[in-house]
Design an enzyme around this catalytic site. Structure first.
Site, PDB file in Angstrom:
ATOM      1  N   SER A 119       0.824  -1.219   0.000  1.00 16.25           N
ATOM      2  CA  SER A 119       0.000   0.000   0.000  1.00 16.25           C
ATOM      3  C   SER A 119       0.849   1.257   0.000  1.00 16.25           C
ATOM      4  CB  SER A 119      -0.888   0.005   1.240  1.00 16.25           C
ATOM      5  OG  SER A 119      -0.090   0.092   2.414  1.00 16.25           O
ATOM      6  N   TYR A 142      11.500   2.390   0.400  1.00 15.41           N
ATOM      7  CA  TYR A 142      10.768   1.117   0.459  1.00 15.41           C
ATOM      8  C   TYR A 142       9.635   1.089  -0.570  1.00 15.41           C
ATOM      9  CZ  TYR A 142       7.530  -2.425   2.186  1.00 15.41           C
ATOM     10  OH  TYR A 142       6.669  -3.491   2.276  1.00 15.41           O
ATOM     11  N   ARG A 271       7.385   9.700  12.537  1.00 14.14           N
ATOM     12  CA  ARG A 271       8.425   8.986  11.810  1.00 14.14           C
ATOM     13  C   ARG A 271       8.605   9.579  10.416  1.00 14.14           C
ATOM     14  NH1 ARG A 271       7.292   2.669  11.573  1.00 14.14           N
ATOM     15  NH2 ARG A 271       6.547   3.298   9.542  1.00 14.14           N
ATOM     16  N   ASP A 274       6.451   8.672   7.097  1.00 12.67           N
ATOM     17  CA  ASP A 274       5.162   8.105   7.515  1.00 12.67           C
ATOM     18  C   ASP A 274       4.028   8.700   6.689  1.00 12.67           C
ATOM     19  OD1 ASP A 274       4.680   6.122   9.337  1.00 12.67           O
ATOM     20  OD2 ASP A 274       3.972   7.469  10.917  1.00 12.67           O
TER      21      ASP A 274
HETATM   22  C1  UD2 Z   1       4.047   0.196   5.413  1.00 10.03           C
HETATM   23  C2  UD2 Z   1       2.889  -0.078   4.439  1.00 10.03           C
HETATM   24  C3  UD2 Z   1       2.429  -1.537   4.632  1.00 10.03           C
HETATM   25  C4  UD2 Z   1       3.601  -2.506   4.488  1.00 10.03           C
HETATM   26  C5  UD2 Z   1       4.657  -2.125   5.520  1.00 10.03           C
HETATM   27  C6  UD2 Z   1       5.873  -3.041   5.475  1.00 10.03           C
HETATM   28  C7  UD2 Z   1       1.764   2.095   4.317  1.00 10.03           C
HETATM   29  C8  UD2 Z   1       0.546   2.886   4.626  1.00 10.03           C
HETATM   30  N1  UD2 Z   1       1.783   0.819   4.748  1.00 10.03           N
HETATM   31  O1  UD2 Z   1       3.540   0.095   6.711  1.00 10.03           O
HETATM   32  O2  UD2 Z   1       1.414  -1.851   3.677  1.00 10.03           O
HETATM   33  O3  UD2 Z   1       4.112  -2.489   3.175  1.00 10.03           O
HETATM   34  O4  UD2 Z   1       5.084  -0.766   5.273  1.00 10.03           O
HETATM   35  O5  UD2 Z   1       6.819  -2.658   6.441  1.00 10.03           O
HETATM   36  O6  UD2 Z   1       2.706   2.592   3.702  1.00 10.03           O
HETATM   37  N2  UD2 Z   1       4.343   3.201  14.805  1.00 10.03           N
HETATM   38  C9  UD2 Z   1       4.290   3.667  16.112  1.00 10.03           C
HETATM   39  N3  UD2 Z   1       5.033   3.026  17.056  1.00 10.03           N
HETATM   40  C10 UD2 Z   1       5.832   1.948  16.763  1.00 10.03           C
HETATM   41  C11 UD2 Z   1       5.879   1.487  15.432  1.00 10.03           C
HETATM   42  C12 UD2 Z   1       5.130   2.148  14.473  1.00 10.03           C
HETATM   43  O7  UD2 Z   1       3.588   4.647  16.403  1.00 10.03           O
HETATM   44  O8  UD2 Z   1       6.469   1.416  17.693  1.00 10.03           O
HETATM   45  C13 UD2 Z   1       3.502   3.875  13.793  1.00 10.03           C
HETATM   46  C14 UD2 Z   1       4.225   4.320  12.545  1.00 10.03           C
HETATM   47  O9  UD2 Z   1       4.832   5.579  12.724  1.00 10.03           O
HETATM   48  C15 UD2 Z   1       3.069   4.344  11.544  1.00 10.03           C
HETATM   49  C16 UD2 Z   1       2.157   3.204  12.015  1.00 10.03           C
HETATM   50  O10 UD2 Z   1       2.527   2.933  13.359  1.00 10.03           O
HETATM   51  O11 UD2 Z   1       2.369   5.558  11.610  1.00 10.03           O
HETATM   52  C17 UD2 Z   1       2.326   1.935  11.205  1.00 10.03           C
HETATM   53  O12 UD2 Z   1       3.712   1.652  11.122  1.00 10.03           O
HETATM   54  P1  UD2 Z   1       4.250   0.242  10.592  1.00 10.03           P
HETATM   55  O13 UD2 Z   1       5.742   0.290  10.599  1.00 10.03           O
HETATM   56  O14 UD2 Z   1       3.576  -0.861  11.309  1.00 10.03           O
HETATM   57  O15 UD2 Z   1       3.681   0.179   9.105  1.00 10.03           O
HETATM   58  P2  UD2 Z   1       3.659   1.225   7.849  1.00 10.03           P
HETATM   59  O16 UD2 Z   1       2.360   1.952   7.905  1.00 10.03           O
HETATM   60  O17 UD2 Z   1       4.929   1.963   7.724  1.00 10.03           O
END
Ligand code: UD2
Length: 312
Positions: A119, A142, A271, A274
């Site tokens: 996504s 990424y 982050r 983000d």
């Molecule tokens: C991205 C992609 C997802 C997948 C993933 C693989 C988007 C929207 N989603 O996920 O589909 O490909 O990458 O890695 O691009 N967070 C906190 N605290 C923490 C860890 C994370 O607040 O300890 C937040 C982070 O800043 C974000 C959300 O949680 O806003 C989700 O983070 P993530 O790393 O689980 O996933 P994301 O959205 O980068």
């Protein structure tokens, strides 16, 4: 001779697809080089032929593709922040590995590669829900790497006649997701910490939202994508999600109830890279695959917390 190859078979999504194939009695080969995959994820997959190898090596790709009809390509170096810290490693393990695999798959006569898209390729465009007609607008290394992979798949469909399909996963979570790295998915990290009574950190204000997708829905979409008629799906990409989103603050509240955590979250800096809101339109996967999510977020979260509780 294996009919199916699962790359990243010692990773969270790969091992889940392999387990479903084995449960159907299929012959499966798995490959992983344990950069982020875990040996313990292979427990229960003993019927799978396992090859330890790195897909950035064309020799490994040729070996694992031989005799295979369908590949589920889950191997990648996931994580947006990891790619911000080390874009070259992300490119090598996502783009180089995918191209090597596709070349080997074509030479081996593989009929179809089903690819783990992301996504993240939609970037931070404000339009919600994200639908496949939107132009991709990646904002992190990424996302660029994941998008390059899907373009390679589509090109190989076009010029070599392979029946490749990209499934753009939206924030997959569930049992076996590694909770131990700070590059792990947020729900895995939060489950582990909150069950242990440790304070989780929310990056930013917690209003960011995600279309968190339980692993069983992703496995089901992969099995459908493998079986769908080539004339319908070859060269196509589609969202795989639930079609509803929840904020991190709301998720934290739900997890408090499920884990019995009594504290508050810590709030840290947002982050880099983000995306604020992510929500999928899932009509195309429904139309092309007959996909519909079977496990909703609340039920998926409940099952996930139970799994981490027992795994601790
Ligand atoms: C991205 C992609 C997802 C997948 C993933 C693989 C988007 C929207 N989603 O996920 O589909 O490909 O990458 O890695 O691009 N967070 C906190 N605290 C923490 C860890 C994370 O607040 O300890 C937040 C982070 O800043 C974000 C959300 O949680 O806003 C989700 O983070 P993530 O790393 O689980 O996933 P994301 O959205 O980068």
């Amino acid at each position: 001779m294996a009919k199916y190859l699962v790359t990243g078979a010692a990773g969270f999504i790969g091992r889940s697809i392999a387990a479903a194939l084995l449960a159907r009695g299929e012959s499966v080969r798995g490959v992983d080089h344990f950069l982020t995959g875990k040996r313990e994820n292979l427990v229960g997959l003993e019927a799978m032929e396992f090859v330890e190898g790195d897909l950035t090596d064309p020799v490994v790709c040729a070996h694992v593709c031989s005799g295979v009809e369908i590949v589920f390509h889950e191997a990648a170096l996931a994580s947006v922040p990891r790619s911000v810290a080390d874009p070259i490693a992300t490119n090598r393990n996502c783009v180089d590995a995918t191209l090597n695999l596709l070349v080997a798959a074509r030479e081996a006569g593989v009929r179809r590669v089903v690819y783990a898209g992301s996504s993240s390729v939609y970037g931070e465009t404000p339009t919600l829900p994200k639908h496949e007609e939107m132009l991709p607008a990646p904002i992190t290394p990424y996302a660029v790497a994941k998008l390059a992979g899907e373009h390679y798949l589509a090109a190989f469909s076009r010029v070599y006649g392979m029946e490749n399909v990209t499934l753009r996963y939206f924030n997959v979570f569930g049992p076996h997701q590694d909770p131990a790295s700070h590059y792990s998915g947020v729900l895995a990290i939060f489950c582990r910490k909150m069950l242990a009574g440790e304070q989780p950190t929310i990056h930013g204000d917690g209003a960011q939202s995600r279309d968190f997708t339980y692993i069983d829905n992703v496995v089901a979409a992969n099995l459908l994508a493998a079986a769908a008629p080539g004339e319908k799906v070859a060269g196509r990409f589609m969202n795989v999600a639930t079609g509803s989103a929840i904020s991190l603050n709301q998720t934290f509240d739900l997890l408090c109830g499920l884990t019995n955590y009594k504290g508050k979250p810590a709030y840290g800096e947002p982050r880099s890279g983000d995306i604020k809101h992510s929500l999928a339109d899932i009509r195309l996967a429904k139309e092309l695959l007959g996909y519909a999510p079977q496990v909703d977020f609340a039920e998926g979260l409940r099952r996930t917390v139970e799994w981490y509780r027992n795994a601790q």
